[in-house]
Design a protein around this motif. Structure first.
Motif, PDB file in Angstrom:
ATOM      1  N   GLY A 119       0.748  -1.360  -0.067  1.00  0.00           N
ATOM      2  CA  GLY A 119       0.088  -0.050   0.142  1.00  0.00           C
ATOM      3  C   GLY A 119       0.883   1.362  -0.126  1.00  0.00           C
ATOM      4  O   GLY A 119       0.454   2.309  -0.435  1.00  0.00           O
ATOM      5  N   GLY A 122       0.775   3.079  -3.321  1.00  0.00           N
ATOM      6  CA  GLY A 122      -0.270   3.490  -3.837  1.00  0.00           C
ATOM      7  C   GLY A 122      -0.398   4.489  -4.848  1.00  0.00           C
ATOM      8  O   GLY A 122      -1.270   4.606  -5.476  1.00  0.00           O
ATOM      9  N   ASP A 128      -3.328   0.518  -8.902  1.00  0.00           N
ATOM     10  CA  ASP A 128      -4.681  -0.184  -8.588  1.00  0.00           C
ATOM     11  C   ASP A 128      -5.062  -1.517  -9.346  1.00  0.00           C
ATOM     12  O   ASP A 128      -5.479  -2.784  -8.988  1.00  0.00           O
ATOM     13  CB  ASP A 128      -5.994   0.744  -8.584  1.00  0.00           C
ATOM     14  N   GLY A 428      -2.353   7.331   7.569  1.00  0.00           N
ATOM     15  CA  GLY A 428      -2.959   6.261   6.661  1.00  0.00           C
ATOM     16  C   GLY A 428      -3.195   5.007   7.398  1.00  0.00           C
ATOM     17  O   GLY A 428      -4.213   4.295   7.156  1.00  0.00           O
ATOM     18  N   CYS A 433      -9.076   5.712   6.674  1.00  0.00           N
ATOM     19  CA  CYS A 433     -10.180   4.621   6.069  1.00  0.00           C
ATOM     20  C   CYS A 433      -9.188   3.438   5.403  1.00  0.00           C
ATOM     21  O   CYS A 433      -9.640   2.360   5.744  1.00  0.00           O
ATOM     22  CB  CYS A 433     -10.938   5.357   5.082  1.00  0.00           C
ATOM     23  N   ALA A 434      -8.102   3.801   4.786  1.00  0.00           N
ATOM     24  CA  ALA A 434      -7.416   2.589   4.121  1.00  0.00           C
ATOM     25  C   ALA A 434      -7.004   1.474   5.213  1.00  0.00           C
ATOM     26  O   ALA A 434      -6.809   0.448   4.425  1.00  0.00           O
ATOM     27  CB  ALA A 434      -6.320   3.309   3.358  1.00  0.00           C
ATOM     28  N   GLY A 435      -6.669   1.985   6.245  1.00  0.00           N
ATOM     29  CA  GLY A 435      -6.012   0.971   7.510  1.00  0.00           C
ATOM     30  C   GLY A 435      -7.457   0.379   8.089  1.00  0.00           C
ATOM     31  O   GLY A 435      -7.106  -0.745   8.759  1.00  0.00           O
ATOM     32  N   VAL A 437      -9.532  -1.697   7.536  1.00  0.00           N
ATOM     33  CA  VAL A 437     -10.037  -2.787   6.673  1.00  0.00           C
ATOM     34  C   VAL A 437      -9.589  -4.167   7.271  1.00  0.00           C
ATOM     35  O   VAL A 437      -8.699  -4.361   8.110  1.00  0.00           O
ATOM     36  CB  VAL A 437      -9.221  -2.825   5.335  1.00  0.00           C
ATOM     37  N   GLY A 440      -6.089  -4.912   8.646  1.00  0.00           N
ATOM     38  CA  GLY A 440      -5.451  -3.709   8.713  1.00  0.00           C
ATOM     39  C   GLY A 440      -4.743  -3.291  10.068  1.00  0.00           C
ATOM     40  O   GLY A 440      -5.254  -4.012  11.104  1.00  0.00           O
ATOM     41  N   CYS A 447     -12.860   5.812  10.712  1.00  0.00           N
ATOM     42  CA  CYS A 447     -12.857   6.315   9.206  1.00  0.00           C
ATOM     43  C   CYS A 447     -13.510   7.556   8.905  1.00  0.00           C
ATOM     44  O   CYS A 447     -14.849   7.685   9.149  1.00  0.00           O
ATOM     45  CB  CYS A 447     -13.246   5.225   8.337  1.00  0.00           C
ATOM     46  N   GLU A 449     -13.847  10.269   6.417  1.00  0.00           N
ATOM     47  CA  GLU A 449     -13.692  10.596   5.149  1.00  0.00           C
ATOM     48  C   GLU A 449     -13.253  11.977   4.527  1.00  0.00           C
ATOM     49  O   GLU A 449     -12.371  12.297   3.780  1.00  0.00           O
ATOM     50  CB  GLU A 449     -14.473  10.391   3.983  1.00  0.00           C
ATOM     51  N   ASP A 452      -9.676  12.113   5.593  1.00  0.00           N
ATOM     52  CA  ASP A 452      -9.057  11.605   4.434  1.00  0.00           C
ATOM     53  C   ASP A 452      -8.565  12.450   3.343  1.00  0.00           C
ATOM     54  O   ASP A 452      -7.354  12.482   2.795  1.00  0.00           O
ATOM     55  CB  ASP A 452      -9.489  10.349   3.994  1.00  0.00           C
TER      56      ASP A 452
END
Length: 529
Positions: A119, A122, A128, A428, A433-435, A437, A440, A447, A449, A452
Motif C-alpha cells: 500500500g 499506492g 490499483d 494512513g 480509512c485505508a487501514g 479494513v 489492517g 474512518c 472521509e 482523509d
C-alpha cells in the motif's frame, strides 16, 4: 535534490576496519525478504543486506540518494526520474540495472507476493490495476535506459522519496527470487553492505562483509553473528562477561533499574528518542465506543504518569498521535487532562451512569500485561469493567484486524513506530480509512472521509519550501482526530540499548531512527589487531 547535509556526511575518522561482533535475540527471524519482513527484529538486518533508491544519513532522518546517484522531480510533483549508480553489483556478482528496479516494484505490489508494504506504493500510476490482479506490472514505472528509471504518480505525493527508502522498495535480482521462490526470505540476495553466509534455523545467522559494496569504506565489520534463542536476561549476563556485543532485545525491564544503578553498566547504555507512540484503541464500530462521549471519558480516566513510572520512566506521557520528534507535532495541543470525576460525569451523560463491561486486548510479554492492569484499574474508577485478554502478539494483531472482535487494544509491543519520518505515516495505516479494513492496522476502525481528503491535500504539497505549511495541515488533522477521540495516546517511548566496551561509533547509530534498532553498516570494534 538531496540536502547539503546529506552530501557532506563523513563517516567516523576513527573507525577501524575488521573484526566480528555477536548480537543476541530470543526469537528466530521470520524472513529476510525485503518485500515481506515487517518487524523491528528483521528491519535493520534487511537494511544491511539490501539497498533502495533512497536512504538516510546514518543516525538521522535526513534523506540521501542510495542506489540512485541523483534524481529529478517534475514541477507538478508527479514524475520522479532516478539516475542509477553504475557498477553496483548484487551479492551474486551480477550488475544491477533499471530492469531490476522495475521488477522489484512490480513484485512488491503484486498481490501474489502478499507484501504488507504494498500500500505504500499506492500513488504510483497503475497500482490499483496491479493490486487487483488486472495488470502484471506498474504502468507508472518505466525503464528509460539501463541506468534510468522514470516513475509517474497518479497524484502528487510529498512522501514518495521516503517510500523509495523503505525496505519494501529494496532492489532484488529476479533470477534469485525465481530460483528460491517462496524461500527467497531464507536465501536473500541484495546489493547491501553485508551478505548472508549462514543461517542455522533456531540457532544463528551469520552476515559477512560485502567486499564489492558500492559505498566506499563501509561496512567496517567483517562479520556479524546473530545468536538465536537467547533469553534477554542471559544475554545481559553474557554482555557483562564480554561474550555478547549487543543484546538485540534490549535491556530486560526487570533488570533496568539494576543496570542504571551500576555506573559500569550504565556507561554501556545508549538512550535515544524514537518515532513511537503507545496508545489504546477503542473500536468505534462497537457499542458503547460508537459514542464519542464514552471515548472522551476513557481519555480522561487514564493516569498516564503512573503508567510511565511503571516502566521506569522509559517514556514521556503523550496527548496526541504524533511523537514529539516528528514534524507536525503540535506543541500547543493540550489534549485530555486526567480527570476521573469529569470522566464519570460524561459517562452518565452518555447513558452509562452505572458503567459497562468490555474487553481489553494486550500482548502477553512484559511489561504489557502490567500496563493493561493499570489501565483496567483506572477504568474501574469510572465504572468500566474491562476483562483483559492477554494473548500472543499475532493473535492480538489478528483480533485488531477483525472488525467486531476487539473493543479495546493496548498497542504496546506491536504498534506504532514510524515506517518513515513523516507525519502522514501515523495517519494512513492506523487512523485513515485505508487501514480500517480486515487485516489492517487501524484497530479503532475509525474512518473520517473528510480527514482523509485533508490528508491527501497535505500530501500533495511536494514543494520543500512549503514544508512548514504542510506540517501545519498535519497538526490540524491530528487535532481533529483527537476531537473524535478514537484513541487514548499513552506515551512516547525512549529507546534504550546496550553495547559492549569494544563497540565504537556514534551513539545515534545504536538507536538509529530508521535502521531500527542498529545501523550495522557504520558501527565498528575498537580492538581490531
Amino acid at each position: 535534490m538531496a540536502s547539503a547535509k546529506a552530501a557532506e556526511y563523513q563517516p567516523d575518522p576513527d573507525a577501524k576496519e575488521g573484526g566480528a561482533i555477536t548480537v543476541t535475540y530470543k526469537d528466530d527471524v521470520s524472513t529476510l525478504d525485503p518485500a515481506i519482513g515487517y518487524d523491528w527484529q528483521n528491519w535493520s538486518m534487511i537494511k544491511s543486506l539490501f539497498d533502495a533508491m533512497m536512504d538516510y544519513v546514518p543516525g538521522t532522518t535526513e534523506l540521501r540518494p542510495a542506489l540512485a546517484e541523483s534524481y529529478e522531480i517534475s514541477d507538478d510533483g508527479t514524475v520522479f526520474t532516478f539516475h542509477l549508480r553504475k557498477g553496483v553489483k548484487f551479492h551474486n556478482g551480477r550488475e544491477m540495472t533499471a530492469d531490476d528496479v522495475k521488477y522489484s516494484l512490480d513484485r512488491v505490489t503484486d498481490s501474489k507476493t502478499q507484501s504488507p508494504g504494498a500500500g505504500f506504493f499506492g500513488s504510483i500510476k497503475g497500482y490499483d490495476e496491479v493490486a487487483s490482479g488486472k495488470a502484471d506490472g506498474l504502468s507508472g514505472v518505466e525503464v528509460v535506459d539501463p541506468s534510468t528509471v522514470k516513475i509517474t504518480l497518479s497524484r502528487p505525493d510529498a512522501t514518495f522519496l521516503h517510500v523509495m527508502a523503505l525496505n519494501f522498495a529494496s532492489v532484488v535480482p529476479h533470477e534469485a527470487v525465481e530460483e528460491y521462490g517462496a524461500d527467497f526470505g531464507h536465501h536473500p540476495v541484495g546489493t547491501g553492505a553485508f551478505k548472508l553466509s549462514d543461517w542455522t534455523i533456531g540457532q544463528k545467522l551469520t552476515f559477512e562483509k560485502n567486499a564489492d559494496y558500492w559505498r566506499d569504506g563501509v561496512p567496517y565489520l567483517d562479520q556479524i553473528t546473530f545468536e538465536i534463542g537467547q533469553e534477554p536476561i542471559v544475554a545481559l549476563l553474557r554482555l557483562q562477561k564480554g561474550e555478547v556485543d549487543i543484546p538485540g532485545d534490549g535491556i530486560p525491564p526487570a533488570k533496568f533499574q539494576e543496570v542504571m544503578a551500576d555506573p559500569d553498566q550504565k556507561a554501556r547504555v545508549v538512550e535515544g528518542g524514537q518515532l513511537q507512540t503507545g496508545y489504546i484503541t477503542m473500536n468505534v464500530t462497537m457499542p458503547p465506543f460508537d459514542k464519542k462521549e464514552v471515548r472522551e471519558a476513557v481519555n480522561m480516566a487514564i493516569n498516564k504518569d503512573r503508567i510511565v513510572q511503571m516502566i521506569n520512566n522509559r517514556a514521556i506521557p503523550a496527548n496526541q498521535p504524533l511523537p514529539p520528534s516528528m514534524p507536525g507535532y503540535d506543541k500547543s495541543f493540550e489534549g485530555y487532562a486526567y480527570d476521573p470525576e469529569k470522566a464519570k460525569a460524561m459517562l452518565a451523560e452518555a447513558g452509562f451512569a452505572d458503567g459497562f463491561s468490555t474487553e481489553l486486548y494486550v500482548m502477553n510479554t512484559d511489561p504489557n500485561p502490567r500496563i493493561a492492569q493499570a489501565i483496567q484499574q483506572d477504568l474501574s474508577q469510572i465504572g468500566i469493567k474491562a476483562d483483559i485478554q492477554s494473548l500472543a502478539q499475532a493473535n492480538v494483531i489478528a483480533a485488531g484486524g477483525t472488525k467486531d472482535q476487539a473493543p479495546m487494544i493496548w498497542s504496546g509491543g506491536m504498534a506504532w513506530i514510524a515506517d518513515f519520518p513523516d507525519p502522514s505515516n501515523f495517519y494512513g495505516p492506523i487512523l485513515g480509512c485505508a487501514g480500517a479494513v480486515p487485516g489492517g492496522w487501524n484497530w479503532s476502525w475509525y474512518c473520517n472521509e473528510d480527514l482523509d481528503k485533508e490528508a491527501a491535500k497535505a500530501d500533495s504539497i511536494v514543494d520543500p519550501a512549503k514544508a512548514d505549511e504542510r506540517d501545519k495541515m498535519w497538526s490540524d488533522i491530528y487535532d481533529k482526530v483527537m476531537a473524535d477521540a478514537p484513541w487514548v495516546p499513552i506515551f512516547n517511548e525512549q529507546r534504550f540499548t546496550m553495547k559492549s566496551k569494544r563497540m565504537g561509533g556514534a551513539d545515534n547509530l545504536y538507536v538509529d531512527p530508521v535502521h531500527i534498532p542498529i545501523n550495522y553498516d557504520y558501527v565498528y570494534v575498537t580492538d581490531v589487531q
